[in-house]
Design an enzyme around this catalytic site. Structure first.
Site, PDB file in Angstrom:
ATOM      1  N   ASP A   1       0.817  -1.230   0.000  1.00 43.35           N
ATOM      2  CA  ASP A   1       0.000   0.000   0.000  1.00 43.35           C
ATOM      3  C   ASP A   1       0.845   1.273   0.000  1.00 43.35           C
ATOM      4  O   ASP A   1       0.307   2.358  -0.206  1.00 43.35           O
ATOM      5  CB  ASP A   1      -0.872   0.065   1.270  1.00 43.35           C
ATOM      6  CG  ASP A   1      -2.014  -0.936   1.258  1.00 43.35           C
ATOM      7  OD1 ASP A   1      -2.347  -1.444   0.183  1.00 43.35           O
ATOM      8  OD2 ASP A   1      -2.571  -1.202   2.342  1.00 43.35           O
TER       9      ASP A   1
ATOM     10  N   GLU B   1       2.666 -11.097   1.003  1.00 46.95           N
ATOM     11  CA  GLU B   1       2.511 -10.262  -0.200  1.00 46.95           C
ATOM     12  C   GLU B   1       2.726 -11.121  -1.442  1.00 46.95           C
ATOM     13  O   GLU B   1       3.356 -12.179  -1.373  1.00 46.95           O
ATOM     14  CB  GLU B   1       3.585  -9.153  -0.243  1.00 46.95           C
ATOM     15  CG  GLU B   1       3.472  -8.064   0.793  1.00 46.95           C
ATOM     16  CD  GLU B   1       2.396  -7.022   0.496  1.00 46.95           C
ATOM     17  OE1 GLU B   1       1.695  -7.133  -0.529  1.00 46.95           O
ATOM     18  OE2 GLU B   1       2.254  -6.098   1.316  1.00 46.95           O
TER      19      GLU B   1
ATOM     20  N   GLU C   1       3.487  -3.099  -6.118  1.00 46.98           N
ATOM     21  CA  GLU C   1       3.952  -4.469  -5.919  1.00 46.98           C
ATOM     22  C   GLU C   1       5.461  -4.469  -6.123  1.00 46.98           C
ATOM     23  O   GLU C   1       5.995  -3.633  -6.855  1.00 46.98           O
ATOM     24  CB  GLU C   1       3.262  -5.417  -6.909  1.00 46.98           C
ATOM     25  CG  GLU C   1       1.749  -5.454  -6.772  1.00 46.98           C
ATOM     26  CD  GLU C   1       1.273  -5.888  -5.392  1.00 46.98           C
ATOM     27  OE1 GLU C   1       1.998  -6.631  -4.702  1.00 46.98           O
ATOM     28  OE2 GLU C   1       0.170  -5.466  -4.989  1.00 46.98           O
TER      29      GLU C   1
END
Ligand code: SAM
Length: 329
Positions: free
Chosen positions: A235, A262, A294
């Site tokens: 985030d 993740e 990402e």
């Protein structure tokens, strides 16, 4: 005529046409959810096969075109294996399609335990979420976060009085809660790294934690043997992550660990569906969050080591999601 047009092979033509219509299926899915269409089939019991006219008879509608529209929507879903479709011949000699739930329907039927995807369908098609994409170009040229440019607030800002933003936040939270339930159940089947721990702190745990403590992870993080960061790092920008990870480092004993959950990108884009999903998620981060993105394993490792941790270890992967342990020593 341009000779390159003649060279366009059938496969490329079909593929490129699918791309420009990609948003249609999720938009239609939102309508399917709003009208409870799959619930109507589910309520008739296992294996029920219903025609569009029977399904439409359960809707509060006097529109003479409703049955036809519902049939076309369900036919679309069938073509994507979201429903089964069989044919029956009516007494008037006309073909009638009968629809029944397919294996993938269980993710879409609210009555089913696997329906985690429904809140995400509403959230992604919500006005604030959709509007953000119109600001991506401006954000590239001028900076800023498209979601904030479009809505004047961040997704995580609380409280808000804007009903569209409330819908967006509510369904985001529900979607995270549902998907985390499913992913964590699967992770617990294979990951044994929680065993023997006395206190695990779930930072940014949303609405899924056992004991809630209000707090700001940029201020400090509660102490524990292990700190879970599930879908938190992606985030935020590298600078924000450095702050979060440093706070985690300080909250851990010498033998403590951070458990990061993740997805991990590869340097060269991978074309598997799971990898494509992660690239889509990366764009979602770019549009919705403050520097969120990402990362590859190397990028994540650099962040973690930059916060003082000695090394990381990829432990296991579930539903394209990695469990990564970060050790102080
Ligand atoms: C992508 S969600 C992940 C939620 C949860 N970890 C999960 O995987 O289901 C990010 C969460 O971080 C929380 N969050 C955002 N800013 C925060 C802050 N400054 N301190 C603590 N939590 C925060 C949000 O409220 C949201 O619940």
């Amino acid at each position: 005529m341009d000779s390159t047009l003649n060279q366009l092979d059938n496969e490329s033509y079909v593929y490129i046409n699918q791309l420009h219509m990609m948003q249609i299926l999720p938009m239609v899915l939102r309508t399917v959810v709003e009208l409870d269409l799959l619930e109507i089939i589910a309520r008739k019991g296992k294996g029920a096969q219903l025609s569009a006219s029977v399904i439409t008879s359960h809707l509060p509608s006097n529109n003479p075109n409703a049955t036809n529209m519902i049939d076309r929507i369900l036919r679309l879903l069938s073509s994507y294996s979201l429903l089964h479709c069989s044919i029956s011949m009516g007494s008037d000699g006309k073909v009638e399609r009968l629809y029944s739930l397919a294996p993938a329907s269980k993710f879409l039927v609210l009555l089913a335990i696997h329906c985690f995807i429904v809140p995400f369908i509403i959230y992604r098609r919500s006005k604030p979420s959709n509007l953000s994409w119109y600001y991506l170009k401006d954000a590239i040229l001028e900076g800023g976060i498209p979601f904030v440019k479009a809505n004047g607030a961040h997704l995580f800002d609380n409280p808000t009085v804007d009903p569209d933003l409330i819908e967006c936040q509510t369904f985001f939270d529900k979607g995270m809660f549902n998907s985390t339930n499913i992913v964590m159940k699967k992770i617990l089947e294979v990951y044994k790294g929680f065993e023997g721990l006395k206190q695990v702190v779930d930072v940014g745990g949303g609405h899924g934690s056992v004991k809630h403590m209000r707090g700001d992870m940029f201020g400090s993080v509660p102490k524990g043997d292990a700190i879970l960061l599930k879908r938190i790092i992606h985030d935020w920008s590298d600078e924000h992550c450095a702050k979060i990870l440093k706070n985690c480092y300080e909250a851990l004993p010498d033998q403590g660990k951070v458990i990061i959950i993740e997805g991990l990108l590869t340097d060269v884009p991978n074309k598997k569906i799971g990898a494509q999903n992660l690239h889509l998620m990366d764009s979602i981060m770019m549009v919705g969050f403050n520097g969120g993105k990402e990362r590859t394993e190397q990028e994540l490792e650099a962040l973690v080591k930059g916060a003082g941790f000695s090394h990381i270890e990829k432990i296991c992967c579930v539903y394209e999601t990695w469990v990564i342990e970060c050790y102080k020593n």
